[in-house]
Motif scaffolding. Structure first.
Motif, PDB file in Angstrom:
ATOM      1  N   GLU A   1      -2.465   6.401   6.588  1.00  0.00           N
ATOM      2  CA  GLU A   1      -2.084   6.739   5.214  1.00  0.00           C
ATOM      3  C   GLU A   1      -0.719   6.116   4.929  1.00  0.00           C
ATOM      4  O   GLU A   1       0.221   6.277   5.705  1.00  0.00           O
ATOM      5  CB  GLU A   1      -2.030   8.253   5.002  1.00  0.00           C
ATOM      6  N   ALA A   2      -0.631   5.407   3.800  1.00  0.00           N
ATOM      7  CA  ALA A   2       0.609   4.712   3.458  1.00  0.00           C
ATOM      8  C   ALA A   2       1.647   5.672   2.908  1.00  0.00           C
ATOM      9  O   ALA A   2       1.323   6.732   2.359  1.00  0.00           O
ATOM     10  CB  ALA A   2       0.322   3.610   2.425  1.00  0.00           C
ATOM     11  N   SER A   3       2.909   5.279   3.042  1.00  0.00           N
ATOM     12  CA  SER A   3       4.000   6.021   2.419  1.00  0.00           C
ATOM     13  C   SER A   3       3.885   5.897   0.906  1.00  0.00           C
ATOM     14  O   SER A   3       3.685   4.801   0.372  1.00  0.00           O
ATOM     15  CB  SER A   3       5.350   5.474   2.893  1.00  0.00           C
ATOM     16  N   ALA A   4       4.003   6.995   0.207  1.00  0.00           N
ATOM     17  CA  ALA A   4       3.837   6.976  -1.248  1.00  0.00           C
ATOM     18  C   ALA A   4       4.936   6.180  -1.931  1.00  0.00           C
ATOM     19  O   ALA A   4       4.723   5.601  -3.002  1.00  0.00           O
ATOM     20  CB  ALA A   4       3.826   8.413  -1.781  1.00  0.00           C
TER      21      ALA A   4
ATOM     22  N   PHE B   1       2.822   1.326   6.082  1.00  0.00           N
ATOM     23  CA  PHE B   1       2.180   2.206   7.050  1.00  0.00           C
ATOM     24  C   PHE B   1       3.061   2.351   8.297  1.00  0.00           C
ATOM     25  O   PHE B   1       3.400   1.348   8.930  1.00  0.00           O
ATOM     26  CB  PHE B   1       0.818   1.642   7.446  1.00  0.00           C
ATOM     27  N   PRO B   2       3.452   3.577   8.659  1.00  0.00           N
ATOM     28  CA  PRO B   2       4.276   3.783   9.853  1.00  0.00           C
ATOM     29  C   PRO B   2       3.533   3.397  11.130  1.00  0.00           C
ATOM     30  O   PRO B   2       2.329   3.643  11.268  1.00  0.00           O
ATOM     31  CB  PRO B   2       4.575   5.287   9.823  1.00  0.00           C
TER      32      PRO B   2
ATOM     33  N   VAL C   1       4.661  -1.194   8.629  1.00  0.00           N
ATOM     34  CA  VAL C   1       3.981  -2.473   8.428  1.00  0.00           C
ATOM     35  C   VAL C   1       3.384  -2.500   7.023  1.00  0.00           C
ATOM     36  O   VAL C   1       2.983  -1.460   6.487  1.00  0.00           O
ATOM     37  CB  VAL C   1       2.885  -2.673   9.500  1.00  0.00           C
ATOM     38  N   SER C   2       3.353  -3.681   6.419  1.00  0.00           N
ATOM     39  CA  SER C   2       2.883  -3.815   5.045  1.00  0.00           C
ATOM     40  C   SER C   2       1.359  -3.715   4.970  1.00  0.00           C
ATOM     41  O   SER C   2       0.656  -3.801   5.973  1.00  0.00           O
ATOM     42  CB  SER C   2       3.338  -5.149   4.461  1.00  0.00           C
ATOM     43  N   GLU C   3       0.872  -3.556   3.744  1.00  0.00           N
ATOM     44  CA  GLU C   3      -0.572  -3.499   3.516  1.00  0.00           C
ATOM     45  C   GLU C   3      -1.256  -4.786   3.969  1.00  0.00           C
ATOM     46  O   GLU C   3      -2.368  -4.752   4.506  1.00  0.00           O
ATOM     47  CB  GLU C   3      -0.854  -3.267   2.031  1.00  0.00           C
ATOM     48  N   VAL C   4      -0.601  -5.921   3.746  1.00  0.00           N
ATOM     49  CA  VAL C   4      -1.196  -7.214   4.087  1.00  0.00           C
ATOM     50  C   VAL C   4      -1.377  -7.356   5.594  1.00  0.00           C
ATOM     51  O   VAL C   4      -2.382  -7.899   6.074  1.00  0.00           O
ATOM     52  CB  VAL C   4      -0.332  -8.368   3.538  1.00  0.00           C
ATOM     53  N   ASP C   5      -0.404  -6.848   6.368  1.00  0.00           N
ATOM     54  CA  ASP C   5      -0.423  -7.041   7.825  1.00  0.00           C
ATOM     55  C   ASP C   5      -1.099  -5.903   8.573  1.00  0.00           C
ATOM     56  O   ASP C   5      -1.238  -5.979   9.797  1.00  0.00           O
ATOM     57  CB  ASP C   5       1.011  -7.195   8.347  1.00  0.00           C
ATOM     58  N   LEU C   6      -1.511  -4.848   7.865  1.00  0.00           N
ATOM     59  CA  LEU C   6      -2.067  -3.672   8.556  1.00  0.00           C
ATOM     60  C   LEU C   6      -3.274  -4.030   9.404  1.00  0.00           C
ATOM     61  O   LEU C   6      -3.407  -3.546  10.536  1.00  0.00           O
ATOM     62  CB  LEU C   6      -2.447  -2.603   7.527  1.00  0.00           C
ATOM     63  N   ALA C   7      -4.155  -4.878   8.892  1.00  0.00           N
ATOM     64  CA  ALA C   7      -5.372  -5.221   9.631  1.00  0.00           C
ATOM     65  C   ALA C   7      -5.083  -5.977  10.921  1.00  0.00           C
ATOM     66  O   ALA C   7      -5.938  -6.042  11.806  1.00  0.00           O
ATOM     67  CB  ALA C   7      -6.305  -6.041   8.746  1.00  0.00           C
ATOM     68  N   SER C   8      -3.882  -6.546  11.046  1.00  0.00           N
ATOM     69  CA  SER C   8      -3.534  -7.335  12.237  1.00  0.00           C
ATOM     70  C   SER C   8      -2.853  -6.499  13.316  1.00  0.00           C
ATOM     71  O   SER C   8      -2.512  -7.030  14.374  1.00  0.00           O
ATOM     72  CB  SER C   8      -2.610  -8.497  11.840  1.00  0.00           C
TER      73      SER C   8
END
Length: 362
Positions: free
Chosen positions: A249-252, A257-258, A215-222
């Motif tokens: 922790e995000a993929s470098a 985020f998995p 999931v992307s950084e933008v959608d992580l909170a959802s």
């Protein structure tokens, strides 16, 4: 020559008479004010232009945005079994593609010496325990010293330690599976010589089966653990699953985020490695569905809508698009108490008075 002068004088006289007859001589100088300046001619101010626009009252809804991801199925658990000692395979209870139960004994190696040592250690421990029992009785009757009792206890403890060592050596001849599952690969045969660490088999636990996505950084909170997800597999199977894990922790490489979604798979029909489409429902937010055609841009490039309040003055409202549906764009940020201009929005500016008519069909 005198005749010419008479004719010229007669023409001048006729012309002067005609000019006097028109009355224009009375207006000479009347268009000038004192000081030689022309007096301005008063003109009526033009009436302000009021544009007519169409507008509708927005309908607010609680919209749960769908977050769409691509993923792949994977086993819940996976283990690569390996030989724990050197020896010849004496028994092998594994079949490629078959199933095994948790803690099942699936392979043993030939090792008569280790088995004999285990038996000898068991016998020795039993003897030392009998000797200790006798020493305790003699000590209680006053027939032996405390030193003899202590020696008996030490001998018993040494025998127990020797048995534990012999059991550990014999246990390395036996191979068990840590959990139930399917035998995905089998690398040995009955009667084969294997060395310590040699691969034996791969066991997969497929119930539940996981769908791994990012999931992307933008959608992580959802996205949160325990939320429901809809999964559509490449073979057309559609199932409801549960978010079991969200990485912190995000993929470098991708800055995503998995996440893991667990699907029930009691009959083990869903394999590992299948492509899947995942739809996660974000938390509901107050929003409005609008046609794509009425979205406009402000002078500074911000995205928004032209709206009009009760004062019939046009304004620009900045909005954020959160979803794209067949019915239209779902936007947030629209203020309360305004109507959305649906026709003529590109012809008006902020603060401009407009005449509002209801949209056809409203």
């Amino acid at each position: 020559m005198p005749k010419f002068h008479r004719i010229a004088a007669f023409c001048v006289m006729v012309a002067a008479g005609a000019w006097i007859a028109t009355g224009e001589f009375s207006s000479v100088g009347s268009a000038q004010e004192a000081g030689g300046q022309e007096s301005p001619t008063p003109k009526a101010a033009p009436a302000p232009l009021i544009r007519t626009v169409s507008a509708v009252t927005p309908v607010f809804v609680n919209h749960a945005r769908a977050i769409r991801l691509s993923g792949i199925t994977a086993a819940d658990k996976r283990v690569d079994l390996a030989a724990r000692a050197d020896g010849v395979i004496a028994t092998l209870a594994l079949e490629k593609g078959g199933t095994v139960a948790a803690d099942a004994l699936v392979m043993t190696l030939e090792g008569p010496e280790a088995v004999a040592q285990e038996k000898i250690a068991e016998i020795a421990l039993a003897q030392k325990e009998r000797d200790l029992d006798v020493a305790e009785k003699l000590f209680q009757g006053g027939s032996t010293s405390e030193s003899n009792l202590t020696n008996a206890r030490s001998a018993r403890d040494a025998a127990a330690a020797e048995l534990a060592r012999a059991q550990a050596s014999a246990d390395r001849l036996r191979l068990k599976v840590p959990f139930g599952g399917i035998v995905d690969t089998l690398a040995v045969e009955l009667g084969e010589w294997v060395q310590t660490g040699a691969p034996v088999a791969t066991i997969l636990s497929l119930d539940p089966i996981l769908v791994k996505a990012e999931v992307s950084e933008v959608d992580l909170a959802s996205v949160s653990v325990g939320s429901t997800a809809k999964v559509r597999l490449v073979n057309g199977t559609q199932m409801d699953g549960t978010v079991r894990f969200v990485a912190r922790e995000a993929s470098a490489q991708t800055r995503t985020f998995p996440v893991e979604i667990a699907l029930p798979n009691p009959d083990l029909t869903l394999p590992s490695g299948m492509t899947a489409e995942v739809s996660l429902l974000a938390s509901p937010v107050r929003a409005v569905v609008v046609p794509r055609s009425i979205i406009t841009l402000a002078e500074d490039g911000q995205l928004g809508l032209r709206v009009v309040g009760d004062d019939n003055l046009a304004q620009f409202a900045v909005v954020r698009i959160i979803d794209d549906t067949p019915e239209g764009l779902v936007v947030t940020g629209l203020p309360e108490g305004v109507r959305i201009i649906t026709a003529g929005q590109d012809l008006v500016r902020n603060g401009e008075a407009v005449s509002v008519v209801a949209e056809v069909g409203q």
